[in-house]
Motif scaffolding. Structure first.
Motif, PDB file in Angstrom:
ATOM      1  N   LYS A  82       0.819  -1.214   0.000  1.00  0.00           N
ATOM      2  CA  LYS A  82       0.000   0.000   0.000  1.00  0.00           C
ATOM      3  C   LYS A  82       0.849   1.259   0.000  1.00  0.00           C
ATOM      4  N   ARG A  83       1.949   1.264   0.730  1.00  0.00           N
ATOM      5  CA  ARG A  83       2.822   2.448   0.716  1.00  0.00           C
ATOM      6  C   ARG A  83       3.414   2.654  -0.680  1.00  0.00           C
ATOM      7  N   THR A  84       3.823   1.554  -1.304  1.00  0.00           N
ATOM      8  CA  THR A  84       4.405   1.665  -2.655  1.00  0.00           C
ATOM      9  C   THR A  84       3.364   2.153  -3.655  1.00  0.00           C
ATOM     10  N   MET A  85       2.151   1.631  -3.555  1.00  0.00           N
ATOM     11  CA  MET A  85       1.103   2.039  -4.486  1.00  0.00           C
ATOM     12  C   MET A  85       0.683   3.488  -4.257  1.00  0.00           C
ATOM     13  N   TRP A  86       0.606   3.929  -2.986  1.00  0.00           N
ATOM     14  CA  TRP A  86       0.308   5.341  -2.715  1.00  0.00           C
ATOM     15  C   TRP A  86       1.411   6.242  -3.271  1.00  0.00           C
ATOM     16  N   LEU A  87       2.652   5.759  -3.232  1.00  0.00           N
ATOM     17  CA  LEU A  87       3.761   6.529  -3.810  1.00  0.00           C
ATOM     18  C   LEU A  87       3.543   6.715  -5.310  1.00  0.00           C
ATOM     19  N   GLY A  88       3.068   5.675  -5.972  1.00  0.00           N
ATOM     20  CA  GLY A  88       2.749   5.785  -7.396  1.00  0.00           C
ATOM     21  C   GLY A  88       1.659   6.802  -7.658  1.00  0.00           C
ATOM     22  N   VAL A  89       0.618   6.803  -6.821  1.00  0.00           N
ATOM     23  CA  VAL A  89      -0.465   7.792  -6.951  1.00  0.00           C
ATOM     24  C   VAL A  89       0.089   9.205  -6.799  1.00  0.00           C
ATOM     25  N   LEU A  90       0.966   9.395  -5.808  1.00  0.00           N
ATOM     26  CA  LEU A  90       1.544  10.722  -5.565  1.00  0.00           C
ATOM     27  C   LEU A  90       2.341  11.207  -6.764  1.00  0.00           C
ATOM     28  N   PHE A  91       3.201  10.354  -7.304  1.00  0.00           N
ATOM     29  CA  PHE A  91       3.994  10.738  -8.481  1.00  0.00           C
ATOM     30  C   PHE A  91       3.093  11.086  -9.655  1.00  0.00           C
ATOM     31  N   LEU A 118       7.947  12.564 -14.632  1.00  0.00           N
ATOM     32  CA  LEU A 118       7.560  12.301 -13.241  1.00  0.00           C
ATOM     33  C   LEU A 118       6.261  11.500 -13.198  1.00  0.00           C
ATOM     34  N   ARG A 119       5.346  11.850 -14.064  1.00  0.00           N
ATOM     35  CA  ARG A 119       4.072  11.140 -14.165  1.00  0.00           C
ATOM     36  C   ARG A 119       4.287   9.675 -14.531  1.00  0.00           C
ATOM     37  N   GLY A 120       5.329   9.406 -15.315  1.00  0.00           N
ATOM     38  CA  GLY A 120       5.626   8.035 -15.731  1.00  0.00           C
ATOM     39  C   GLY A 120       6.036   7.113 -14.604  1.00  0.00           C
ATOM     40  N   LEU A 121       6.454   7.692 -13.473  1.00  0.00           N
ATOM     41  CA  LEU A 121       6.787   6.865 -12.315  1.00  0.00           C
ATOM     42  C   LEU A 121       5.534   6.272 -11.677  1.00  0.00           C
ATOM     43  N   GLY A 122       4.376   6.823 -11.998  1.00  0.00           N
ATOM     44  CA  GLY A 122       3.160   6.505 -11.267  1.00  0.00           C
ATOM     45  C   GLY A 122       2.583   5.126 -11.490  1.00  0.00           C
ATOM     46  N   TYR A 123       2.198   4.810 -12.743  1.00  0.00           N
ATOM     47  CA  TYR A 123       1.411   3.594 -12.920  1.00  0.00           C
ATOM     48  C   TYR A 123       2.192   2.304 -12.653  1.00  0.00           C
ATOM     49  N   PRO A 124       3.512   2.219 -12.942  1.00  0.00           N
ATOM     50  CA  PRO A 124       4.190   0.955 -12.590  1.00  0.00           C
ATOM     51  C   PRO A 124       4.221   0.710 -11.085  1.00  0.00           C
ATOM     52  N   LEU A 125       4.457   1.775 -10.289  1.00  0.00           N
ATOM     53  CA  LEU A 125       4.469   1.590  -8.843  1.00  0.00           C
ATOM     54  C   LEU A 125       3.098   1.166  -8.342  1.00  0.00           C
ATOM     55  N   PHE A 126       2.054   1.655  -8.976  1.00  0.00           N
ATOM     56  CA  PHE A 126       0.699   1.305  -8.549  1.00  0.00           C
ATOM     57  C   PHE A 126       0.301  -0.088  -9.046  1.00  0.00           C
ATOM     58  N   ALA A 127       0.372  -0.295 -10.342  1.00  0.00           N
ATOM     59  CA  ALA A 127      -0.165  -1.526 -10.925  1.00  0.00           C
ATOM     60  C   ALA A 127       0.746  -2.728 -10.707  1.00  0.00           C
ATOM     61  N   SER A 182      -8.255  12.988 -15.606  1.00  0.00           N
ATOM     62  CA  SER A 182      -7.549  11.734 -15.316  1.00  0.00           C
ATOM     63  C   SER A 182      -7.250  11.597 -13.832  1.00  0.00           C
ATOM     64  N   ILE A 183      -7.001  12.723 -13.161  1.00  0.00           N
ATOM     65  CA  ILE A 183      -6.698  12.679 -11.730  1.00  0.00           C
ATOM     66  C   ILE A 183      -7.876  12.103 -10.951  1.00  0.00           C
ATOM     67  N   PHE A 184      -9.104  12.474 -11.340  1.00  0.00           N
ATOM     68  CA  PHE A 184     -10.283  11.945 -10.661  1.00  0.00           C
ATOM     69  C   PHE A 184     -10.314  10.425 -10.728  1.00  0.00           C
ATOM     70  N   TRP A 185     -10.091   9.862 -11.925  1.00  0.00           N
ATOM     71  CA  TRP A 185     -10.167   8.413 -12.098  1.00  0.00           C
ATOM     72  C   TRP A 185      -9.030   7.705 -11.381  1.00  0.00           C
ATOM     73  N   VAL A 186      -7.854   8.302 -11.413  1.00  0.00           N
ATOM     74  CA  VAL A 186      -6.706   7.710 -10.726  1.00  0.00           C
ATOM     75  C   VAL A 186      -6.956   7.657  -9.212  1.00  0.00           C
ATOM     76  N   VAL A 187      -7.461   8.755  -8.653  1.00  0.00           N
ATOM     77  CA  VAL A 187      -7.744   8.794  -7.212  1.00  0.00           C
ATOM     78  C   VAL A 187      -8.861   7.819  -6.853  1.00  0.00           C
ATOM     79  N   LEU A 188      -9.896   7.750  -7.694  1.00  0.00           N
ATOM     80  CA  LEU A 188     -10.984   6.809  -7.440  1.00  0.00           C
ATOM     81  C   LEU A 188     -10.464   5.369  -7.443  1.00  0.00           C
ATOM     82  N   GLY A 189      -9.638   5.045  -8.414  1.00  0.00           N
ATOM     83  CA  GLY A 189      -9.056   3.705  -8.466  1.00  0.00           C
ATOM     84  C   GLY A 189      -8.214   3.412  -7.237  1.00  0.00           C
ATOM     85  N   ALA A 190      -7.469   4.423  -6.774  1.00  0.00           N
ATOM     86  CA  ALA A 190      -6.630   4.243  -5.588  1.00  0.00           C
ATOM     87  C   ALA A 190      -7.473   4.010  -4.341  1.00  0.00           C
TER      88      ALA A 190
END
Length: 412
Positions: A82-91, A118-127, A182-190
């Motif tokens: 969860k910490r790693t995935m939240w880090l992806g959301v933040l990026f 910076l945005r590219g760091l996001g989805y791999p850390l999450f998914a 896109s931010i809305f959907w990303v946050v909702l998914g998180a």
């Protein structure tokens, strides 16, 4: 490790009930992340960007995707999922806000590149961190099916729902506001994957800073300790290399045989509709006939043969759109034959599954570079036909390499 009981009907589908909500979260997050894939580049060119500038933008994005893909697995071991995935959301959020606030309004490439990267760091850390979670939670005998569902929601969000959403959203809100949404959907998914989903996969309790750094180093040293993990990473690179090579040269080649780019784009979208369905099929088949067999015969040999057919059928059948479309869709389906890799590779090790998955995830990120690089380096000297044969041979090589990725119990 804390594990909670979820809805039991998901177990019948092959989805671990304790993390079932996470699959829905991945689907929605990736829809938000992938909504601009099909139109951002041509739209930027319409705004006055050059092809070279858009290439720079997406190359920078690809670099961080590859780095983040590798880090995802080992960060799970060091920080927990969860910490790693939240880090992806933040990026993702910081990168998107910077890209849309400072770069895009003025079309300033020097602001756009670092924030999009910076945005590219996001989805791999999450998914991909969730993929490690699956490796720990799914029953061994149904792990192939569980990862098949992962790739179903991942690809379905990234390449299908994101595209369909954009068609509607751009008409209603315009391109710029659609990007903000896109931010809305990303946050909702998180929220769904990390809050509604109550399960936890924690790091080793009491780990010191030194021990956490050791986990990061494991992402490199594991290939020496278990060379088969490296083989799995190489096969994963080959898996989607053609996926990123084809768009560089294939539309122009097909246009020469009477298939316009607009038609090819329709086929390309259908390819990934086929792919997400076959992700489930080959996850199930892998559990039944063996993960290696599925990868070798359907993935390696199947993709190799259909890659050649994608080139030669337009010549042999005078650009018949139905025949070319059918073989392209078949290629997309067989591309899912590599799905059991996500079950095979972490099963090579009893511990450090996150480190093993890091190698596999890096293999998922590298084709962003490898595919276009093969085209750029070789097409001038060996032409379209030469590039196609290189891609096909790589698939056949992946089948040979997979033969040597044996599980511990298979080598006794």
């Amino acid at each position: 490790m804390t594990q909670v009981t979820g809805v039991k009907w998901t177990e019948k589908l092959g989805i671990p009930s304790s993390i079932a909500w996470g699959y829905l979260g991945i689907l929605i997050f990736m829809m938000g992340d992938g909504l601009e894939i099909g139109w951002l580049s041509p739209w930027l060119i319409d705004q006055g960007f050059t092809v070279q500038q858009t290439s720079l933008l997406f190359s920078a994005y690809g670099v961080t995707v590859a780095v983040s893909s590798w880090l995802s697995g080992v960060l799970v071991e060091a920080l927990g999922t969860k910490r790693t995935m939240w880090l992806g959301v933040l990026f993702y959020i910081l990168g998107t806000i910077g890209f849309l606030s400072f770069g895009l309004p003025n079309l300033n490439i020097w602001w756009m590149v670092p924030f999009y990267a910076l945005r590219g760091l996001g989805y791999p850390l999450f998914a991909y961190s969730f993929l490690v979670w699956i490796a720990y939670r799914a029953d061994q005998e149904r792990l192939g099916t569980a990862v098949g569902w992962f790739w179903f929601v991942f690809t379905g969000g990234l390449n299908v729902l994101g595209a369909y959403y954009s068609v509607v959203a751009i008409k209603l809100f315009g391109h710029y506001t659609t990007l903000w949404s896109s931010i809305f959907w990303v946050v909702l998914g998180a929220i769904i994957a990390l809050i509604i989903n109550k399960d936890k996969l924690e790091p080793n309790q009491g780990s010191s800073v030194k021990e956490k750094l050791y986990e990061l180093i494991k992402g490199v040293t594991i290939v020496k300790e278990e060379p088969k993990v490296l083989l799995g990473g190489i096969v994963r690179v080959i898996n989607t290399t053609a996926q990123f090579a084809f768009p560089v040269f294939l539309p122009t080649y097909l246009a020469g045989h009477g298939i316009p780019t607009s038609t090819w784009l329709a086929i390309w979208g259908t390819i990934f509709t086929s792919n997400i369905l076959f992700n489930l099929f080959f996850g199930y088949i892998g559990d039944k006939i063996g993960w290696r067999n599925t990868i070798m015969y359907f993935g390696g040999i199947g993709c190799g043969v259909t890659t050649l057919a994608i080139y030669y059928f337009p010549e042999w059948f005078n650009g018949n759109i139905w025949i070319v479309g059918l073989v392209a869709i078949l290629w997309g389906g067989l591309l899912a034959g590599y799905v059991p890799l996500s079950a095979l590779v972490p099963s090579l090790v009893k511990e450090d599954k996150g480190a093993a998955m890091s190698v596999l995830n890096l293999g998922a990120g590298l084709p962003v570079f490898v595919g276009p690089a093969i085209v750029g380096l070789l097409i001038g000297s060996i032409g379209n036909v030469g590039v196609i044969w290189v891609l096909a041979i790589l698939y056949f090589v992946s089948a040979i390499l997979t033969k040597f990725i044996t599980l511990p119990e298979e080598t006794k």
